[in-house]
Design a protein around this motif. Structure first.
Motif, PDB file in Angstrom:
ATOM      1  N   LEU A  47       0.836  -1.206   0.000  1.00 21.41           N
ATOM      2  CA  LEU A  47       0.000   0.000   0.000  1.00 21.41           C
ATOM      3  C   LEU A  47       0.866   1.250   0.000  1.00 21.41           C
ATOM      4  O   LEU A  47       0.591   2.215  -0.727  1.00 21.41           O
ATOM      5  CB  LEU A  47      -0.920  -0.010   1.221  1.00 21.41           C
ATOM      6  CG  LEU A  47      -1.920   1.153   1.317  1.00 21.41           C
ATOM      7  CD1 LEU A  47      -2.861   1.155   0.127  1.00 21.41           C
ATOM      8  CD2 LEU A  47      -2.705   1.079   2.619  1.00 21.41           C
ATOM      9  N   PHE A  48       1.913   1.263   0.808  1.00 22.77           N
ATOM     10  CA  PHE A  48       2.815   2.416   0.862  1.00 22.77           C
ATOM     11  C   PHE A  48       3.481   2.645  -0.496  1.00 22.77           C
ATOM     12  O   PHE A  48       3.529   3.769  -0.996  1.00 22.77           O
ATOM     13  CB  PHE A  48       3.864   2.190   1.945  1.00 22.77           C
ATOM     14  CG  PHE A  48       4.785   3.347   2.156  1.00 22.77           C
ATOM     15  CD1 PHE A  48       4.445   4.389   3.001  1.00 22.77           C
ATOM     16  CD2 PHE A  48       6.009   3.414   1.510  1.00 22.77           C
ATOM     17  CE1 PHE A  48       5.288   5.466   3.195  1.00 22.77           C
ATOM     18  CE2 PHE A  48       6.865   4.482   1.696  1.00 22.77           C
ATOM     19  CZ  PHE A  48       6.506   5.505   2.547  1.00 22.77           C
ATOM     20  N   ALA A  49       3.971   1.553  -1.101  1.00 24.55           N
ATOM     21  CA  ALA A  49       4.634   1.679  -2.403  1.00 24.55           C
ATOM     22  C   ALA A  49       3.642   2.108  -3.481  1.00 24.55           C
ATOM     23  O   ALA A  49       3.963   2.918  -4.357  1.00 24.55           O
ATOM     24  CB  ALA A  49       5.286   0.354  -2.784  1.00 24.55           C
ATOM     25  N   GLY A  50       2.399   1.587  -3.401  1.00 25.17           N
ATOM     26  CA  GLY A  50       1.392   1.986  -4.367  1.00 25.17           C
ATOM     27  C   GLY A  50       1.086   3.472  -4.292  1.00 25.17           C
ATOM     28  O   GLY A  50       0.871   4.128  -5.316  1.00 25.17           O
ATOM     29  N   GLY A  51       1.062   4.031  -3.065  1.00 24.16           N
ATOM     30  CA  GLY A  51       0.832   5.458  -2.908  1.00 24.16           C
ATOM     31  C   GLY A  51       1.932   6.298  -3.531  1.00 24.16           C
ATOM     32  O   GLY A  51       1.683   7.418  -3.984  1.00 24.16           O
ATOM     33  N   LEU A  52       3.160   5.782  -3.551  1.00 25.89           N
ATOM     34  CA  LEU A  52       4.266   6.511  -4.172  1.00 25.89           C
ATOM     35  C   LEU A  52       4.272   6.362  -5.691  1.00 25.89           C
ATOM     36  O   LEU A  52       4.609   7.303  -6.422  1.00 25.89           O
ATOM     37  CB  LEU A  52       5.599   6.016  -3.606  1.00 25.89           C
ATOM     38  CG  LEU A  52       5.845   6.249  -2.106  1.00 25.89           C
ATOM     39  CD1 LEU A  52       7.180   5.639  -1.697  1.00 25.89           C
ATOM     40  CD2 LEU A  52       5.815   7.728  -1.765  1.00 25.89           C
ATOM     41  N   VAL A  53       3.880   5.179  -6.173  1.00 30.06           N
ATOM     42  CA  VAL A  53       3.953   4.914  -7.611  1.00 30.06           C
ATOM     43  C   VAL A  53       2.785   5.553  -8.363  1.00 30.06           C
ATOM     44  O   VAL A  53       2.945   5.994  -9.505  1.00 30.06           O
ATOM     45  CB  VAL A  53       3.979   3.386  -7.849  1.00 30.06           C
ATOM     46  CG1 VAL A  53       3.839   3.066  -9.336  1.00 30.06           C
ATOM     47  CG2 VAL A  53       5.271   2.800  -7.302  1.00 30.06           C
ATOM     48  N   LEU A  54       1.603   5.625  -7.721  1.00 32.81           N
ATOM     49  CA  LEU A  54       0.398   6.108  -8.412  1.00 32.81           C
ATOM     50  C   LEU A  54       0.579   7.488  -9.035  1.00 32.81           C
ATOM     51  O   LEU A  54       0.273   7.673 -10.224  1.00 32.81           O
ATOM     52  CB  LEU A  54      -0.778   6.100  -7.439  1.00 32.81           C
ATOM     53  CG  LEU A  54      -2.117   6.588  -8.006  1.00 32.81           C
ATOM     54  CD1 LEU A  54      -2.547   5.716  -9.187  1.00 32.81           C
ATOM     55  CD2 LEU A  54      -3.188   6.599  -6.926  1.00 32.81           C
ATOM     56  N   PRO A  55       1.065   8.523  -8.307  1.00 32.89           N
ATOM     57  CA  PRO A  55       1.195   9.842  -8.960  1.00 32.89           C
ATOM     58  C   PRO A  55       2.218   9.845 -10.084  1.00 32.89           C
ATOM     59  O   PRO A  55       2.049  10.557 -11.083  1.00 32.89           O
ATOM     60  CB  PRO A  55       1.609  10.765  -7.808  1.00 32.89           C
ATOM     61  CG  PRO A  55       2.153   9.871  -6.752  1.00 32.89           C
ATOM     62  CD  PRO A  55       1.418   8.581  -6.884  1.00 32.89           C
ATOM     63  N   VAL A  56       3.282   9.045  -9.946  1.00 31.24           N
ATOM     64  CA  VAL A  56       4.281   8.979 -11.018  1.00 31.24           C
ATOM     65  C   VAL A  56       3.663   8.385 -12.271  1.00 31.24           C
ATOM     66  O   VAL A  56       3.846   8.889 -13.390  1.00 31.24           O
ATOM     67  CB  VAL A  56       5.499   8.154 -10.547  1.00 31.24           C
ATOM     68  CG1 VAL A  56       6.508   8.004 -11.682  1.00 31.24           C
ATOM     69  CG2 VAL A  56       6.149   8.809  -9.335  1.00 31.24           C
TER      70      VAL A  56
END
Length: 370
Positions: A47-56
């Protein structure tokens, strides 16, 4: 040459497209921010990694979606026209050779009425004098976006000659701007999408944040786990990882013969002899504090204190130290000074008194009431 002027309205914005992009942008910002925070709280790496990857990923998709439009715009030949400088104002960049200048121009295309436009462009400090109010310059702009005007610094000789002999009349305002302001509706839908997306992520993981998942993560490190609890008509015993208590029923006292030793035996029976930090005895309550694992504090075996001597020590403190009657008493057993110490404190109308005994129950110090 004199060119008469009129007015032209800026093209209407594609409102549905702007609203759709605002909703998507707000949703991505809200969801990614909430995912990073919630992922950190519940220790979920995906979930943490998804939050970082989504805006990119969203930015890359937007850029890819804009590639065809940018290619079409690059293929369109810009229109060239004459324009007259109505006013100019330096708005930044004084520390460099180029300075950002806000221009207000009257643009006079050959095929449509003249119009006013305001925009910013970097101009070299040395060339600022060439753009004083009233000067006619050569500009270019995309045919479908007449507000995106740029001054041509080195026009062709033909256009340079036309600019030198032209005289333009000022077009009435208001001036179009190079960037159309974002409507309030777009900002509102973006904010609403942000809040809904963030709330959706929090609700989706509410069980991990506030329910059984949070309790499981806090676990025994935050709460002492009760290992046993029992009660009878005569006493109640509760044993946890950090302490143990034995409470006697009405009409009983730990000063009764053998009662204290019996209670301690109930705590040590079936155990591996856990070390104790402190033992406190009151009339009907026995409390034991156990040493934490790996503790370097002085401890003692729970069976070692002279429990059989406690009634006699309490009686001596109550009657021989001048506290009067009635009294309250408390016995504390510890070995903080190196050797086992039994300390009896008594409080009554005459004040507070105490006595100390060693590990064998022999009195070594008395302090009378005061």
């Amino acid at each position: 040459m004199t060119i008469t002027t009129g007015t032209v309205s800026p093209p209407a914005r594609s409102t549905p497209v702007a609203l759709a992009r605002g909703i998507l942008t707000g949703a991505v910002i809200g969801a990614s921010s909430a995912a990073v925070v919630v992922g950190a709280l519940i220790e979920s790496v995906p979930l943490f990694a998804g939050g970082l990857v989504l805006p990119v990923a969203y930015v890359l998709l937007v850029l890819l979606a804009d590639v065809p439009r940018l290619a079409r715009e690059a293929a369109i030949t810009p229109h060239t026209a004459l324009a007259m400088v109505e006013s100019l104002e330096a708005v930044g960049g004084e520390a460099t050779s180029d300075v950002a200048v806000r221009f207000d121009l009257t643009v006079a295309p050959e095929d449509v009425p003249a119009y006013r436009v305001a925009f910013k462009q970097d101009i070299n400090l040395v060339d600022l004098a060439d753009y004083r109010p009233g000067v006619v310059v050569v500009v270019q702009y995309p045919p479908d976006r007449p507000w995106r005007v740029r001054i041509v610094r080195r026009p062709t000789p033909q256009w340079e000659e036309r600019a030198a002999g032209a005289r333009l009349d000022s077009a009435p305002g208001p001036a179009m701007v190079s960037e159309t302001p974002r409507s309030c509706a777009v900002g509102l839908v973006m904010l609403l999408a942000l809040l809904l997306a963030a709330g959706g992520v929090v609700l989706g993981f509410r069980a991990d944040l506030f329910g059984e998942g949070a309790a499981a993560r806090s676990g025994s490190s935050d709460r002492p786990a009760v290992s046993s609890s029992s009660s009878s008509s005569s006493s109640t015993t509760v044993v946890s990882s950090a302490s143990a208590t034995v409470a006697l029923g009405p009409g009983q006292s730990f000063l009764d013969k053998g009662e204290l030793r019996k209670a301690v035996g109930s705590l040590t029976k079936g155990t591996d002899g856990r070390a104790a930090l402190t033992v406190v005895v009151q009339d009907r309550l026995l409390s034991v504090v156990y040493a934490p694992t790996g503790s370097q504090a002085p401890t003692f075996d729970l069976d070692s204190p002279p429990y059989d001597r406690v009634p006699d020590l309490v009686e001596e403190a109550r009657t021989g130290l001048g506290v009067g009657s009635p009294q309250t008493w408390q016995v504390t057993v510890e070995r903080l000074t190196g050797s086992l110490t039994v300390r009896v404190g008594v409080t009554g109308p005459g004040g507070t008194a105490s006595l100390e005994a060693d590990g064998d129950g022999t009195v070594v110090r008395r302090t009378a009431a005061r």
